[in-house]
Design a protein around this motif. Structure first.
Motif, PDB file in Angstrom:
ATOM      1  N   LEU A 155       0.798  -1.231   0.000  1.00  0.00           N
ATOM      2  CA  LEU A 155       0.000   0.000   0.000  1.00  0.00           C
ATOM      3  C   LEU A 155       0.829   1.278   0.000  1.00  0.00           C
ATOM      4  O   LEU A 155       0.290   2.364  -0.238  1.00  0.00           O
ATOM      5  N   SER A 156       2.121   1.187   0.254  1.00  0.00           N
ATOM      6  CA  SER A 156       2.927   2.404   0.333  1.00  0.00           C
ATOM      7  C   SER A 156       2.917   3.235  -0.955  1.00  0.00           C
ATOM      8  O   SER A 156       3.062   4.468  -0.874  1.00  0.00           O
ATOM      9  N   PRO A 157       2.729   2.640  -2.165  1.00  0.00           N
ATOM     10  CA  PRO A 157       2.606   3.506  -3.344  1.00  0.00           C
ATOM     11  C   PRO A 157       1.368   4.409  -3.315  1.00  0.00           C
ATOM     12  O   PRO A 157       1.335   5.434  -3.996  1.00  0.00           O
ATOM     13  N   LEU A 158       0.354   4.038  -2.518  1.00  0.00           N
ATOM     14  CA  LEU A 158      -0.852   4.852  -2.418  1.00  0.00           C
ATOM     15  C   LEU A 158      -0.746   5.908  -1.331  1.00  0.00           C
ATOM     16  O   LEU A 158      -1.131   7.058  -1.520  1.00  0.00           O
ATOM     17  N   HIS A 159      -0.263   5.486  -0.153  1.00  0.00           N
ATOM     18  CA  HIS A 159      -0.250   6.384   1.000  1.00  0.00           C
ATOM     19  C   HIS A 159       0.774   5.867   2.000  1.00  0.00           C
ATOM     20  O   HIS A 159       1.079   4.668   2.015  1.00  0.00           O
TER      21      HIS A 159
END
Length: 241
Positions: A155-159
């Motif tokens: 999920l780090s690419p999103l937030h």
């Protein structure tokens, strides 16, 4: 962080997973927003119990209930010290069932929502905290907050943040375990199930849109075409005479 989520699964499936005996009057919800009522599960003397809570924790000592709109999330890093949350972490931890949640990413100046779910589309629980606030009219109001932590590698690419997600083997520890054991659960999700996400309709941005259409996959915003540049005139075209 976590600012919207969904819970659309049948109550019997939720009872099987969370172990509560009540039969809450649930309706399918695709676009649950802060200050709305959510389903939560807490430990009571005779076992897990489902109860409705308003999303946005109001500390019992607060004089102003509007503070709840600012306390929809509790940071794992500070939840044991922050006055708004520390007593709830010690005594009133809960589970908040969900089957999807949402995050936004700005692309070419447009906030694009994404639906985040497990590949098996099954339910899960956010680690939550709850409080009981006494209203001016003498009524009790149960409220809750979702604990958040650093995003995992998926999920780090999103937030940079994500809610603390618990698998069933962590439910009881979160509800009744010692504080240190519960604190160990407040980490980026690394369980056996795999999270995935995809872009969805921007209808989600309006909380009045609460139906399955918000899950429709949507194309990503396109980069705008560069503005056309004026043609450069030759030197002989610049002269008026």
């Amino acid at each position: 962080m976590c600012g919207r989520f969904a819970l659309t699964l049948p109550v019997d499936r939720l009872r099987e997973l969370f172990g509560f005996r009540q039969l809450p009057n649930l309706t399918e919800r695709w676009n649950i927003a802060p200050t709305q009522a959510v389903l939560a599960v807490r430990q009571e003397p005779d076992g897990p119990a489902a109860f409705p809570a308003r999303w946005g924790l109001i500390p019992s000592w607060s004089k102003d209930p509007s503070i709840g709109a600012k306390l929809i999330n509790a940071r794992a890093e500070t939840v044991r010290e922050k006055p708004s949350f520390k007593t709830a972490f010690q005594r009133r931890r809960c589970l908040i069932p969900a089957d999807s949640f949402y995050e936004w990413k700005t692309l070419h100046g447009i906030k694009q929502p994404y639906r985040i779910r497990f590949e098996d589309d099954g339910p899960f629980a956010f680690a939550g905290l709850w409080e009981r606030w006494l209203g001016a009219d003498g009524s009790d109001v149960d409220t809750c907050s979702i604990v958040t932590t650093d995003a995992n590698e998926i999920l780090s690419p999103l937030h940079h943040r994500m809610p603390v997600i618990l698998d069933s083997n962590g439910f009881q520890t979160w509800l009744t375990g010692p504080q240190n054991d519960a604190a160990d659960l407040m980490r980026p999700y690394q369980g056996p199930r795999r999270l995935t996400y995809y872009p969805i309709s921007r209808k989600l941005n309006d909380v009045r849109n609460d139906d399955a259409s918000v899950w429709e996959e949507a194309p990503l915003p396109m980069e705008p075409e560069p503005a056309a540049q004026p043609k450069k005139l030759a030197d002989d075209q610049l002269s008026l005479f």
